[in-house]
Write an enzyme that holds these catalytic residues in place. Structure first.
Site, PDB file in Angstrom:
ATOM      1  CB  SER A 236     -52.615   2.692 -18.658  1.00  0.00           C
ATOM      2  OG  SER A 236     -53.253   3.814 -19.235  1.00  0.00           O
TER       3      SER A 236
ATOM      4  CE1 TYR B 291     -53.595   4.871 -13.664  1.00  0.00           C
ATOM      5  CE2 TYR B 291     -53.401   5.639 -15.933  1.00  0.00           C
ATOM      6  CZ  TYR B 291     -53.877   4.719 -15.016  1.00  0.00           C
ATOM      7  OH  TYR B 291     -54.639   3.669 -15.430  1.00  0.00           O
TER       8      TYR B 291
END
Length: 246
Positions: free
Chosen positions: A145, A158
């Site tokens: 990501s 995350y």
């Protein structure tokens, strides 16, 4: 007859019952791969995608497993071997992205994010590489990501897990390069228009320089590139509308 680039290859996509995983699985199947759709709990959704793939003449199977659990990963690969054979293309896509206020994040949240987003990729890759080494062919593709590079909008739990995926990618690329036929790469998307984005009213396309959310097929196109290219390895391909430039 149409030339399909992945004819005869077996691909495993973790977390494939929806979103990016769904799109990636369908794209791999359209290129001729036999696709294993891993899911944790969404059996009906996964089976629906299997039916869609079969409808256009390709093979697919849905197999349940929690890929953050070592025993379940080993059982998953055993079942795949019985259904189709050894995995040639591994797409580590399984992940979670729970949004919580920064000061409410707990150690349990952090550990869960690492387990599901990062440990799962390690476990699946470790299970896949023995047969890849034996065949001297393999494609490891990790869905990271932009959060790994910029921190993102979810949180440090995350971002840390997705950054770990890039480190994992580099290490496998370096250690497996000597076999010649095995590559390891990451894709770092930003704000792709899936259910996750649609359901979060706090995320606006204006944060992206190009001014819109990405589309799932703009990520799956890169998966196909990496699955069919034997000279790209150790790279992070950014699919982020210009949010992070490298």
């Amino acid at each position: 007859m149409e030339n399909k680039k992945l004819e005869g290859k077996i691909a495993l996509v973790t977390g494939a019952s929806r979103g990016l995983g769904r799109e990636i699985a369908i794209s791999l199947a359209k290129e001729g791969a036999t696709v294993i759709l891993n899911y944790k709990s969404s059996a009906a959704q996964a089976q629906g995608i299997v039916s869609q793939i079969i409808s256009f003449g390709e093979k697919a199977y849905a197999v349940q497993a929690d890929v953050s659990n070592e025993a379940e990963v080993l059982a998953l690969f055993s079942q795949i071997n019985k259904l189709a054979g050894n995995v040639d293309i591994l797409v580590n896509n399984a992940g979670i992205n729970p949004v919580k206020p920064l000061l409410e994040l707990t150690l349990a949240d952090f550990r869960q994010s690492l387990d599901v987003n990062l440990t799962s990729a390690f476990l699946a890759t470790q299970a896949a590489i023995p047969s890849m080494i034996e065949k001297n062919f393999g494609r490891i593709i990790n869905i990271s990501s932009v959060a790994a590079q910029l921190g993102g909008v979810i949180g440090p739990h995350y971002a840390a897990a997705k950054a770990g995926m890039i480190g994992l990618t580099h290490s496998y690329a370096a250690m497996l390069a000597k076999y010649g036929g095995i590559t390891s790469n990451a894709i770092a998307p930003a704000l792709i228009e899936t259910d996750m984005i649609k359901g979060n009213t706090n995320i606006k396309p204006g944060i992206i320089p190009i001014g819109r959310f990405g589309q799932p097929d703009e990520v799956s196109d890169v998966v196909i590139l990496l699955a069919t290219n034997g000279y790209i390895t150790g790279q992070t391909i950014n699919v982020n509308g210009g949010w992070y430039m490298s």
